[in-house]
Design a protein around this motif. Structure first.
Motif, mmCIF file in Angstrom:
data_model
loop_
_atom_site.group_PDB
_atom_site.id
_atom_site.type_symbol
_atom_site.label_atom_id
_atom_site.label_comp_id
_atom_site.label_asym_id
_atom_site.label_seq_id
_atom_site.Cartn_x
_atom_site.Cartn_y
_atom_site.Cartn_z
ATOM 1 N N ARG A 274 0.853 -1.179 0.000
ATOM 2 C CA ARG A 274 0.000 0.000 0.000
ATOM 3 C C ARG A 274 0.891 1.232 0.000
ATOM 4 N N ASP A 275 0.651 2.133 -0.954
ATOM 5 C CA ASP A 275 1.376 3.405 -1.016
ATOM 6 C C ASP A 275 0.329 4.511 -0.852
ATOM 7 N N ILE B 222 12.509 -4.599 -12.073
ATOM 8 C CA ILE B 222 11.219 -4.613 -11.391
ATOM 9 C C ILE B 222 10.156 -4.025 -12.321
ATOM 10 N N ARG B 223 8.965 -4.561 -12.179
ATOM 11 C CA ARG B 223 7.788 -3.974 -12.817
ATOM 12 C C ARG B 223 6.818 -3.616 -11.697
ATOM 13 N N TYR B 224 6.338 -2.393 -11.704
ATOM 14 C CA TYR B 224 5.303 -2.051 -10.731
ATOM 15 C C TYR B 224 4.023 -1.677 -11.466
ATOM 16 N N ARG B 225 2.918 -2.044 -10.842
ATOM 17 C CA ARG B 225 1.587 -1.691 -11.351
ATOM 18 C C ARG B 225 0.854 -1.001 -10.211
ATOM 19 N N GLN B 226 0.637 0.308 -10.384
ATOM 20 C CA GLN B 226 0.079 1.150 -9.327
ATOM 21 C C GLN B 226 -1.391 1.417 -9.617
ATOM 22 N N HIS B 227 -2.273 0.917 -8.723
ATOM 23 C CA HIS B 227 -3.712 1.082 -8.885
ATOM 24 C C HIS B 227 -4.177 2.254 -8.027
ATOM 25 N N ARG C 122 -2.805 0.946 -4.334
ATOM 26 C CA ARG C 122 -2.376 -0.447 -4.214
ATOM 27 C C ARG C 122 -1.302 -0.691 -5.259
ATOM 28 N N VAL C 123 -0.159 -1.199 -4.838
ATOM 29 C CA VAL C 123 1.000 -1.359 -5.721
ATOM 30 C C VAL C 123 1.391 -2.830 -5.798
ATOM 31 N N GLU C 124 1.382 -3.373 -7.006
ATOM 32 C CA GLU C 124 1.868 -4.733 -7.268
ATOM 33 C C GLU C 124 3.265 -4.628 -7.876
ATOM 34 N N ILE C 125 4.183 -5.447 -7.389
ATOM 35 C CA ILE C 125 5.567 -5.389 -7.851
ATOM 36 C C ILE C 125 6.029 -6.787 -8.253
#
Length: 367
Positions: free
Chosen positions: A222-223, A250-255, A227-230
């Motif tokens: 949680r940022d 790294i790949r991040y997906r920030q919702h 919601r952040v998936e890495i």
């Protein structure tokens, strides 16, 4: 040959003018005359022509050294004590537009149909990031026919030498800097590098997409409200010219709460033992500080794009003095004035307080 106005008075007026967000030389002259020399701490007024004459003859190396001293002093004064890593962000931007070419740094601006619509300058700037306090401290213009990388190769070694060893931990940059020569150059300076992975490295990007697209995220954080998936892996093969054993990506997906999804991939030579996935995500996000807290503020508030006097040395000094004013204002407002439990003032509030102070009535001299 027979100077009448002290150079320090002109320099102080320029610096104060930038802090007051008065970008033009005429505006600085009028502000000094309207408020009175004593309000600015000066003994003599001057014309805008004097400022033009002055900046043509200033030595940029001196102002660069002052900026380095300010940033080094900030670290010694524990301005960055709440962060684990100190970063340096590099990026290029356009600054200063004109209808005609006036100097060798002027570069043509064309529309979508390749029609010439004017000229501008381009510069590479370096900024302290990742500390909660974004401090830009040097700038390098593109020379005639030069690229962003060419200017960066002059800027980064000069900045790192000036800051001294062990000041910073990493360099963060966009995908244009993700080539092997730049990555090797950063490593030779004793710094780690975090660079955006884009289409300029197709083999690595393909390998990353092939592996990550069918895997669940390595970590979920949680940022704030996001919601952040890495996805994180440190065993990708380097491309032919890169002299690393492996590449970590790294790949991040920030919702975001409104449904927006932000996704990006970054490569680095940090190992997982040195930097966790969450810390690496935060380091990658610190790259946006140079866009938001440096370029946006400098251009929209402090006159970074305004060309007061179109001569090469004058243009460069305008950039450096603007960065010096921005850096001093932030240290004063966010560190010196923020001692205590009260909320820090905004930059807009402080600027208005300064203007209010200049306009205070003063007692008349006794007859």
């Amino acid at each position: 040959m027979r100077p009448v106005i002290p150079a320090r008075a002109l320099l102080w007026a320029l610096l104060a003018g930038r802090i007051l967000r008065e970008a033009s030389f005429l505006g600085v002259e009028q502000a000094v005359r309207a408020a009175g020399c004593r309000a600015f701490g000066l003994k003599k007024s001057f014309s805008n022509d004097a400022l033009s004459y002055f900046v043509e003859r200033m030595n940029p190396a001196v102002t660069r050294q002052v900026l380095l001293q300010v940033v080094r002093h900030a670290k010694r004064g524990k301005a960055f004590q709440d962060c684990r890593f100190i970063g340096l962000a590099l990026d290029g931007t356009a600054a200063g537009r004109s209808h005609e070419s006036h100097c060798p740094w002027c570069r043509p601006v064309r529309d979508a149909k390749r029609n010439l619509i004017g000229y501008h300058h381009k510069v590479v700037t370096i900024t302290v990031v990742g500390t909660g306090l974004t401090l830009p401290f040097d700038v390098e213009p593109y020379g005639p026919g030069e690229s962003e990388l060419t200017a960066a190769y002059r800027l980064l070694p000069r900045a790192v030498r000036g800051l001294g060893p062990r000041f910073a931990d990493y360099v963060v940059a966009d995908g244009e800097f993700a080539g092997a020569p730049f990555l090797h150059a950063v490593g030779a300076m004793g710094l780690h590098v975090v660079a955006r992975l884009k289409g300029n490295l197709p083999e690595l990007q393909t390998a990353v997409q092939r592996r990550f697209q069918h895997q669940p995220p390595t970590h979920v954080y949680r940022d704030g409200r996001d919601r952040v998936e890495i996805w994180d892996a440190d065993d990708f093969d380097p491309w032919d010219t890169l002299q690393w054993k492996t590449v970590r990506v790294i790949r991040y997906r920030q919702h975001k709460p409104d449904g927006t999804v932000v996704e990006a991939e970054w490569l680095t030579d940090f190992s997982p033992h040195q930097v966790s996935s969450l810390a690496l995500y935060q380091i990658a996000k610190s790259r946006w500080e140079i866009e938001n807290q440096c370029f946006n503020d400098a251009k929209n508030r402090y006159g970074f794009e305004h060309i007061c006097h179109h001569e090469e040395n004058s243009v460069l000094m305008n950039y450096l003095i603007t960065l010096l004013a921005l850096t001093i204002e932030r240290l004063y407002r966010l560190r010196y004035l923020h001692r205590g439990t009260h909320a820090p003032r905004s930059a807009e509030q402080l600027c208005r307080l300064f203007w209010t102070a200049l306009g205070r009535p003063r007692p008349c001299a006794s007859p």
